[in-house]
Scaffold this motif. Structure first.
Motif, PDB file in Angstrom:
ATOM      1  N   TYR A  11       0.829  -1.211   0.000  1.00  0.00           N
ATOM      2  CA  TYR A  11       0.000   0.000   0.000  1.00  0.00           C
ATOM      3  C   TYR A  11       0.863   1.260   0.000  1.00  0.00           C
ATOM      4  O   TYR A  11       0.531   2.272  -0.628  1.00  0.00           O
ATOM      5  CB  TYR A  11      -0.948  -0.003   1.205  1.00  0.00           C
ATOM      6  N   VAL A  12       2.000   1.202   0.712  1.00  0.00           N
ATOM      7  CA  VAL A  12       2.914   2.348   0.693  1.00  0.00           C
ATOM      8  C   VAL A  12       3.451   2.577  -0.718  1.00  0.00           C
ATOM      9  O   VAL A  12       3.475   3.701  -1.235  1.00  0.00           O
ATOM     10  CB  VAL A  12       4.075   2.138   1.691  1.00  0.00           C
ATOM     11  N   ALA A  13       3.876   1.495  -1.360  1.00  0.00           N
ATOM     12  CA  ALA A  13       4.402   1.622  -2.721  1.00  0.00           C
ATOM     13  C   ALA A  13       3.324   2.081  -3.694  1.00  0.00           C
ATOM     14  O   ALA A  13       3.581   2.902  -4.590  1.00  0.00           O
ATOM     15  CB  ALA A  13       4.984   0.282  -3.173  1.00  0.00           C
ATOM     16  N   LEU A  14       2.102   1.559  -3.531  1.00  0.00           N
ATOM     17  CA  LEU A  14       1.016   1.928  -4.434  1.00  0.00           C
ATOM     18  C   LEU A  14       0.675   3.412  -4.331  1.00  0.00           C
ATOM     19  O   LEU A  14       0.586   4.127  -5.341  1.00  0.00           O
ATOM     20  CB  LEU A  14      -0.217   1.062  -4.127  1.00  0.00           C
ATOM     21  N   THR A  15       0.469   3.883  -3.097  1.00  0.00           N
ATOM     22  CA  THR A  15       0.100   5.293  -2.935  1.00  0.00           C
ATOM     23  C   THR A  15       1.265   6.209  -3.298  1.00  0.00           C
ATOM     24  O   THR A  15       1.068   7.288  -3.863  1.00  0.00           O
ATOM     25  CB  THR A  15      -0.346   5.561  -1.494  1.00  0.00           C
ATOM     26  N   GLY A  16       2.493   5.805  -2.980  1.00  0.00           N
ATOM     27  CA  GLY A  16       3.642   6.629  -3.352  1.00  0.00           C
ATOM     28  C   GLY A  16       3.795   6.746  -4.857  1.00  0.00           C
ATOM     29  O   GLY A  16       4.065   7.831  -5.396  1.00  0.00           O
ATOM     30  N   CYS A 441      -2.726  14.517  -6.487  1.00  0.00           N
ATOM     31  CA  CYS A 441      -1.350  14.367  -6.014  1.00  0.00           C
ATOM     32  C   CYS A 441      -1.278  14.542  -4.502  1.00  0.00           C
ATOM     33  O   CYS A 441      -0.630  13.770  -3.801  1.00  0.00           O
ATOM     34  CB  CYS A 441      -0.456  15.373  -6.734  1.00  0.00           C
ATOM     35  N   SER A 442      -1.951  15.570  -4.000  1.00  0.00           N
ATOM     36  CA  SER A 442      -1.922  15.830  -2.552  1.00  0.00           C
ATOM     37  C   SER A 442      -2.584  14.694  -1.779  1.00  0.00           C
ATOM     38  O   SER A 442      -2.085  14.256  -0.731  1.00  0.00           O
ATOM     39  CB  SER A 442      -2.625  17.162  -2.250  1.00  0.00           C
ATOM     40  N   PHE A 443      -3.722  14.201  -2.311  1.00  0.00           N
ATOM     41  CA  PHE A 443      -4.450  13.137  -1.609  1.00  0.00           C
ATOM     42  C   PHE A 443      -3.639  11.854  -1.546  1.00  0.00           C
ATOM     43  O   PHE A 443      -3.535  11.212  -0.485  1.00  0.00           O
ATOM     44  CB  PHE A 443      -5.788  12.902  -2.314  1.00  0.00           C
ATOM     45  N   LEU A 449       1.810   8.863   3.210  1.00  0.00           N
ATOM     46  CA  LEU A 449       2.364   9.217   4.519  1.00  0.00           C
ATOM     47  C   LEU A 449       1.643   8.476   5.637  1.00  0.00           C
ATOM     48  O   LEU A 449       2.282   7.926   6.558  1.00  0.00           O
ATOM     49  CB  LEU A 449       2.272  10.729   4.713  1.00  0.00           C
ATOM     50  N   LEU A 450       0.302   8.437   5.584  1.00  0.00           N
ATOM     51  CA  LEU A 450      -0.453   7.746   6.625  1.00  0.00           C
ATOM     52  C   LEU A 450      -0.176   6.244   6.609  1.00  0.00           C
ATOM     53  O   LEU A 450      -0.082   5.602   7.664  1.00  0.00           O
ATOM     54  CB  LEU A 450      -1.953   8.007   6.434  1.00  0.00           C
ATOM     55  N   THR A 451      -0.043   5.671   5.407  1.00  0.00           N
ATOM     56  CA  THR A 451       0.232   4.237   5.306  1.00  0.00           C
ATOM     57  C   THR A 451       1.606   3.901   5.863  1.00  0.00           C
ATOM     58  O   THR A 451       1.806   2.850   6.499  1.00  0.00           O
ATOM     59  CB  THR A 451       0.134   3.786   3.844  1.00  0.00           C
TER      60      THR A 451
END
Length: 507
Positions: A11-16, A441-443, A449-451
């Protein structure tokens, strides 16, 4: 099972990655917009995707506009500053504003332009060696009003018949319109005598004719300000029949239109417009907006936006709306002043056509005429912004006029005082896709960051959102269609919510 095997690192990699991609799209959109003034995604959607899904062919829609633009682009005039036909008196009007507010209503740039005008029209080569006219040549350039007035008195001591000196005193020393009118009548008497005596000298006669016409115009303006409307209208009518070169600068027909509107002689106004609203003559805000006012007057008292949206516009209403669109295209700053969305200031002595300075000069004298026509401001309020939808890129394309000049902002900032916020148009507003990609981009960056900080709760939350969109939402739609509520839906929702609560408690 697939969702349960995903780790928080996924999830970190996906959102990043999503945040990075949307950031790159945002940068590209911003660069493209700054360079071309349009959104790349919007352009691709309209030009390539829209025809595939049944949209209209953009080439057919833009062809007439392109032809108009290409033909009118050849005759685009330079950013020329014009003398304000309705400029106020410095002593009896501008100076009184300064006494009340302690703010200078005129800029030095504006006053220097006036000094150049006075030197051009009120002096000539034949004045060389004459002390009074040499004094007046320097008097116009003086920055200090006290020095200008003193120079005019010195010129009158040299020659009591010096009409330009009386003009300066009427403009700056007189503190009321009545006093200015008395001094101008003295100037008129001497100007007529000088004009008769200089018939044999062409250069001096041209100068004396300019002085005579200028004095008559200012006397007519005094009569207008003092309420003698019929007298002022007659004087302006007589002046419009003159043909000297100074008439091209004064635009006295705009004074005549304003007086006739004050008299509510709308038929006479229409006759004046028929003469001056010609394709070969330069346009102005007075011409365009007066034409719109007369057309709006025929339908404004009965116009209702709710009724018009249901039954459509009548031919007369369509004519009025088109006239308003034409006026707004010529000068888009005027409606905000007429609708009192922006405060007015005293107009400058020079204006830039299609600029904020011209909008102020027009609205200062004509807002009362719009208020006298019942419903005219309501019709303007309902329709003026539609012009911007017709002209999405006014710097590049025009509909009825040449593209909007890019030099208006700089000239208006020179003409208008510093305490006034200059209207800027067209102000490039950010397209939807730039705002969308910025928000995306911001979202996604926030999710990354939260993940990273709270991997387990965010993992549970991601699984809950995935299940909700892929299973619960279709079930809601099916249950709603069948008017039936499945107990399995509630069980699935409890199965999603309970682990999420436990993860939050642990966090």
């Amino acid at each position: 099972m697939f969702l349960s095997t995903l780790t928080p690192k996924f999830y970190v990699a996906l959102t990043g990655t999503s945040s990075l991609i949307s950031g790159l799209i945002l940068l590209f959109e911003w660069w493209y917009f700054r360079k071309y003034g349009a959104s790349f995604i919007e352009q691709v959607s309209l030009n390539h995707i829209s025809p595939w899904i049944g949209g209209s062919d953009p080439s057919n829609e833009t062809a007439p506009t392109a032809n108009v633009t290409s033909s009118s682009q050849q005759s685009v005039p330079e950013c020329k500053v014009w003398r304000n036909p309705l400029n106020l008196f410095r002593g009896s009007e501008y100076q009184r504003f300064y006494w009340a507010s302690k703010k200078e209503p005129l800029t030095y740039y504006d006053m220097n332009l006036s000094a150049q005008d006075h030197q051009t029209f009120f002096t000539c080569e034949a004045d060389a060696g004459k002390a009074e006219y040499e004094i007046m040549q320097t008097a116009w350039r003086e920055r200090n009003p006290v020095a200008r007035i003193k120079a005019a008195h010195d010129a009158l001591e040299k020659n009591p018949h010096c009409a330009p000196a009386y003009i300066l005193l009427a403009e700056e020393e007189a503190t009321t319109i009545q006093q200015a009118e008395i001094v101008l009548k003295q100037a008129l008497m001497y100007a007529e005598v000088n004009c008769q005596n200089s018939l044999q000298n062409e250069v001096k006669h041209r100068r004396d004719t300019n002085v005579l016409i200028y004095v008559k115009r200012r006397l007519a303006m005094c009569a207008r300000k003092l309420g003698r409307l019929k007298e002022a209208a007659k004087m302006f009518r007589d002046l419009t029949k003159e043909v000297p070169p100074i008439m091209n600068v004064l635009n006295i027909h705009e004074n005549l239109i304003e007086v006739l509107l004050e008299m509510q002689a709308y038929a006479d106004v229409q006759a004046v417009l028929a003469k001056y609203d010609d394709i070969s003559l330069p346009k102005s805000a007075t011409i365009c907006y007066t034409a719109a006012l007369l057309k709006a007057r025929a339908v404004a008292d009965k116009f209702s936006p709710e009724v018009a949206s249901k039954r459509g516009l009548t031919p007369a209403e369509m004519t009025a709306v088109e006239a308003i669109h034409r006026a707004v295209e010529f000068n888009p700053h005027v409606p905000k002043y007429l609708l009192e969305m922006k405060p007015l200031i005293l107009p400058p002595e020079h204006v830039l056509k299609r600029g904020d300075s011209e909008a102020i000069a027009y609205s200062f004298f004509h807002v009362s005429h719009w208020k006298k026509v019942e419903g005219a401001l309501n019709l303007l309020h309902c329709t003026w912004e539609g012009t911007f939808r017709m002209l999405p890129y006014p710097l590049e394309k025009g509909h009825l006029f040449y593209p909007y000049p890019t030099c208006t902002e700089c000239a208006d900032r020179e003409l208008l005082p510093g305490f006034h916020e200059v209207s800027v148009y067209p102000k490039k507003e950010l397209p939807f896709f730039i705002l969308f990609t910025a928000g995306l981009c911001s979202f996604t960056a926030l999710l990354a960051l939260l993940t990273h900080q709270y991997p387990e709760p965010m993992g549970v939350f991601a699984k809950a959102v995935s299940v909700f969109f892929f299973y619960i939402v279709p079930t809601f739609g099916w249950a709603h269609e069948k008017n039936w509520w499945n107990e399995n839906v509630l069980q699935q929702m409890r199965g999603i919510i309970d682990p999420f609560k436990e993860a939050n408690i642990k966090g």
